[in-house]
Design an enzyme around this catalytic site. Structure first.
Site, PDB file in Angstrom:
ATOM      1  N   TYR A   1     -75.972  41.198 -11.243  1.00  0.00           N
ATOM      2  CA  TYR A   1     -76.260  39.761 -11.153  1.00  0.00           C
ATOM      3  C   TYR A   1     -76.863  39.228 -12.461  1.00  0.00           C
ATOM      4  O   TYR A   1     -76.725  38.055 -12.773  1.00  0.00           O
ATOM      5  CB  TYR A   1     -77.254  39.491 -10.013  1.00  0.00           C
ATOM      6  CG  TYR A   1     -76.628  39.296  -8.652  1.00  0.00           C
ATOM      7  CD1 TYR A   1     -75.769  40.251  -8.122  1.00  0.00           C
ATOM      8  CD2 TYR A   1     -76.911  38.167  -7.895  1.00  0.00           C
ATOM      9  CE1 TYR A   1     -75.212  40.080  -6.860  1.00  0.00           C
ATOM     10  CE2 TYR A   1     -76.363  37.988  -6.636  1.00  0.00           C
ATOM     11  CZ  TYR A   1     -75.514  38.938  -6.126  1.00  0.00           C
ATOM     12  OH  TYR A   1     -74.978  38.765  -4.877  1.00  0.00           O
TER      13      TYR A   1
ATOM     14  N   LYS B   1     -73.166  54.359  -6.244  1.00  0.00           N
ATOM     15  CA  LYS B   1     -71.775  54.748  -6.496  1.00  0.00           C
ATOM     16  C   LYS B   1     -71.805  55.766  -7.639  1.00  0.00           C
ATOM     17  O   LYS B   1     -71.154  55.611  -8.681  1.00  0.00           O
ATOM     18  CB  LYS B   1     -70.944  53.503  -6.836  1.00  0.00           C
ATOM     19  CG  LYS B   1     -69.444  53.724  -6.900  1.00  0.00           C
ATOM     20  CD  LYS B   1     -68.795  53.993  -5.551  1.00  0.00           C
ATOM     21  CE  LYS B   1     -67.340  54.381  -5.743  1.00  0.00           C
ATOM     22  NZ  LYS B   1     -66.688  54.841  -4.506  1.00  0.00           N
TER      23      LYS B   1
ATOM     24  N   ASP C   1     -69.304  53.002  -0.461  1.00  0.00           N
ATOM     25  CA  ASP C   1     -68.150  52.836   0.436  1.00  0.00           C
ATOM     26  C   ASP C   1     -68.404  53.559   1.761  1.00  0.00           C
ATOM     27  O   ASP C   1     -68.163  53.017   2.845  1.00  0.00           O
ATOM     28  CB  ASP C   1     -66.838  53.310  -0.242  1.00  0.00           C
ATOM     29  CG  ASP C   1     -66.952  54.679  -0.913  1.00  0.00           C
ATOM     30  OD1 ASP C   1     -68.074  55.219  -1.008  1.00  0.00           O
ATOM     31  OD2 ASP C   1     -65.909  55.210  -1.333  1.00  0.00           O
TER      32      ASP C   1
ATOM     33  N   ASP D   1     -76.427  43.014  -1.460  1.00  0.00           N
ATOM     34  CA  ASP D   1     -75.885  41.729  -1.002  1.00  0.00           C
ATOM     35  C   ASP D   1     -74.837  41.990   0.074  1.00  0.00           C
ATOM     36  O   ASP D   1     -74.849  41.369   1.141  1.00  0.00           O
ATOM     37  CB  ASP D   1     -75.266  40.997  -2.199  1.00  0.00           C
ATOM     38  CG  ASP D   1     -74.651  39.667  -1.793  1.00  0.00           C
ATOM     39  OD1 ASP D   1     -75.324  38.916  -1.064  1.00  0.00           O
ATOM     40  OD2 ASP D   1     -73.502  39.397  -2.190  1.00  0.00           O
TER      41      ASP D   1
ATOM     42  N   ASP E   1     -75.274  41.805   4.577  1.00  0.00           N
ATOM     43  CA  ASP E   1     -74.461  40.961   5.461  1.00  0.00           C
ATOM     44  C   ASP E   1     -73.840  41.798   6.572  1.00  0.00           C
ATOM     45  O   ASP E   1     -73.796  41.379   7.733  1.00  0.00           O
ATOM     46  CB  ASP E   1     -73.323  40.267   4.675  1.00  0.00           C
ATOM     47  CG  ASP E   1     -73.719  38.874   4.189  1.00  0.00           C
ATOM     48  OD1 ASP E   1     -74.927  38.642   3.979  1.00  0.00           O
ATOM     49  OD2 ASP E   1     -72.827  38.015   4.019  1.00  0.00           O
TER      50      ASP E   1
HETATM   51  C1  IPM Z   1     -77.814  36.154  -0.615  1.00  0.00           C
HETATM   52  C2  IPM Z   1     -76.766  35.199  -1.102  1.00  0.00           C
HETATM   53  C3  IPM Z   1     -77.011  34.940  -2.591  1.00  0.00           C
HETATM   54  C4  IPM Z   1     -76.818  36.250  -3.314  1.00  0.00           C
HETATM   55  C5  IPM Z   1     -76.136  33.840  -3.203  1.00  0.00           C
HETATM   56  C6  IPM Z   1     -76.222  32.549  -2.436  1.00  0.00           C
HETATM   57  C7  IPM Z   1     -76.462  33.625  -4.649  1.00  0.00           C
HETATM   58  O1  IPM Z   1     -75.490  35.682  -0.824  1.00  0.00           O
HETATM   59  O2  IPM Z   1     -79.012  35.822  -0.717  1.00  0.00           O
HETATM   60  O3  IPM Z   1     -77.446  37.222  -0.131  1.00  0.00           O
HETATM   61  O4  IPM Z   1     -75.690  36.628  -3.661  1.00  0.00           O
HETATM   62  O5  IPM Z   1     -77.815  36.927  -3.555  1.00  0.00           O
HETATM   63 MG    MG Z   2     -75.494  37.457   0.351  1.00  0.00          MG
END
Ligand code: IPM
Ligand code: MG
Length: 362
Positions: free
Chosen positions: A143, A194, A226, A250, A254
């Site tokens: 990032y 990785k 993975d 990230d 999710d």
């Molecule tokens: C998160 C989001 C952010 C990230 C975006 C909105 C920049 O997806 O907080 O997970 O990628 O960190």
């Molecule tokens: Mg995210």
């Protein structure tokens, strides 16, 4: 005398202001009960800040955050700003806030609540009892690594570049947070990388392994990313605490969030070595339902609880909020994202009102 706290509110975009309004009322209510006094100040971030000032994180907003005890953020982004260049997009505001406050540690819990087990897309026997903490590195890795950008090659072709890089000290500080976190939980830490392909991951694995010597009470394992993604959906109960870099975190957070049925339920904490932390839901700004009183405010409310626990050291007040959230779910109150047959469908405001009443009663 009541303990006083200055809280910066960053409602941001989309459903942000609706869910933030609920969290503020909840904080005021627990404040009364636990003798805490909150002074709220609001600042712009994301698309709202772009519209008002041309920048996703105005200096005044960052300054206000720095001069507070904690920052409560809702969500940023929306279709309207999707075509702007990356440094002017709402997301740049969030990344600027993380970097500006040096919030290198992102804690993302994913816990299955028995009341919501049927909201998960996975079989109940797979997700029952899941309780995972993802510790994501937040201010380094791909990032922020340099060089980055879109450059023109000698042949005139464009080439997009990002760099995944970690220094030893960056790995050690997130590793330390992860080991300490695992120690307070079930004592298991899985580091995800990785290392079969990336040098940056080889260094990561090496440093995390060295750190383990200081934590003989924590059982450390390593997985390639993975495989970790596969294991998360195959057998999520094997995980307690997961530590990983910015991009892998990230993605995996999710996936972990969705085990619980709705990303609308999950809070997060972003912490630095000192100074105010930022507390925000894992979900986004949901522009498709913004302004319709349909949003689930519970992740925002649970983020306020994390703020009390990790940012302000008020665990009793945090416990009280979390108990109230469980109680409203127990009696069947649901927003659309977690609705199931036979439950009471409520809007954002009604969910907030129910929660306030419950905070008084329990
Ligand atoms: C998160 C989001 C952010 C990230 C975006 C909105 C920049 O997806 O907080 O997970 O990628 O960190
Ligand atoms: Mg995210």
């Amino acid at each position: 005398m009541a303990q006083q706290y200055r809280i910066t509110l960053l409602p941001g975009d989309g459903i942000g202001s609706e869910i933030m309004a609920v969290a503020v009322e909840v904080l005021k209510a627990v404040g009364k009960k636990f003798d805490l006094q909150f002074e709220f100040q609001e600042a712009l971030i994301g698309g709202a800040a772009i519209d008002a000032t041309g920048e996703p994180l105005p200096a005044a907003s960052l300054d206000m955050c720095r001069h507070s005890d904690a920052v409560l953020l809702a969500a940023i982004g929306g279709y309207k700003w999707d075509t702007l260049p990356s440094h002017l997009r709402p997301e740049a505001g969030l990344l600027g806030l993380r970097a500006g406050l040096e919030l290198f540690a992102n804690l993302r819990p994913a816990q299955i609540l028995p009341q919501l087990i049927d909201s998960s897309t996975l079989k109940p026997e797979v997700v029952e009892g899941v309780d995972i903490m993802v510790v994501r590195e937040l201010t380094g890795g791909i990032y922020f690594g340099k060089p980055k950008g879109i450059f023109e090659t000698e042949t005139g072709e464009k080439r997009g570049v990002n760099t995944m890089a970690y220094t030893e000290s960056e790995i050690d500080r997130i590793g330390t947070v992860a080991f300490e976190t695992a120690r307070k939980r079930r004592g298991k830490l899985c580091s995800v990388d990785k290392a079969n392909v990336l040098e940056v991951s080889q260094l990561w694995r090496d440093r995390i392994t060295k750190l383990a010597a200081k934590y003989p009470d924590v059982e450390l394992s390593h997985l390639y990313v993975d495989n970790a993604a596969m294991q998360l959906v195959r057998a999520p109960k094997q995980f307690d605490t997961i530590v990983t870099g910015n991009l892998f975190g990230d993605i995996l957070s999710d996936a972990a969030a969705m085990l619980t049925g709705s990303i609308g339920m999950l809070p997060s904490a972003s912490l630095g070595a000192s100074g105010p932390g930022v507390f925000e839901p894992v979900h986004g700004s949901a522009p498709d339902i913004a302004g319709q009183d349909k949003a689930n405010p519970l992740a925002q409310v649970l983020s306020a609880a994390m703020m009390l626990r990790y940012g302000l050291n008020q665990p009793a007040a945090a416990d009280h909020i979390e108990k109230a959230v469980l109680a409203v779910l127990e009696r069947g109150d649901r927003t659309g994202d977690i609705m199931s047959p036979g439950m009471n469908l409520l809007g954002c405001q009604a969910m907030g009102k129910g929660l306030l009443k419950t905070l008084e009663e329990i």
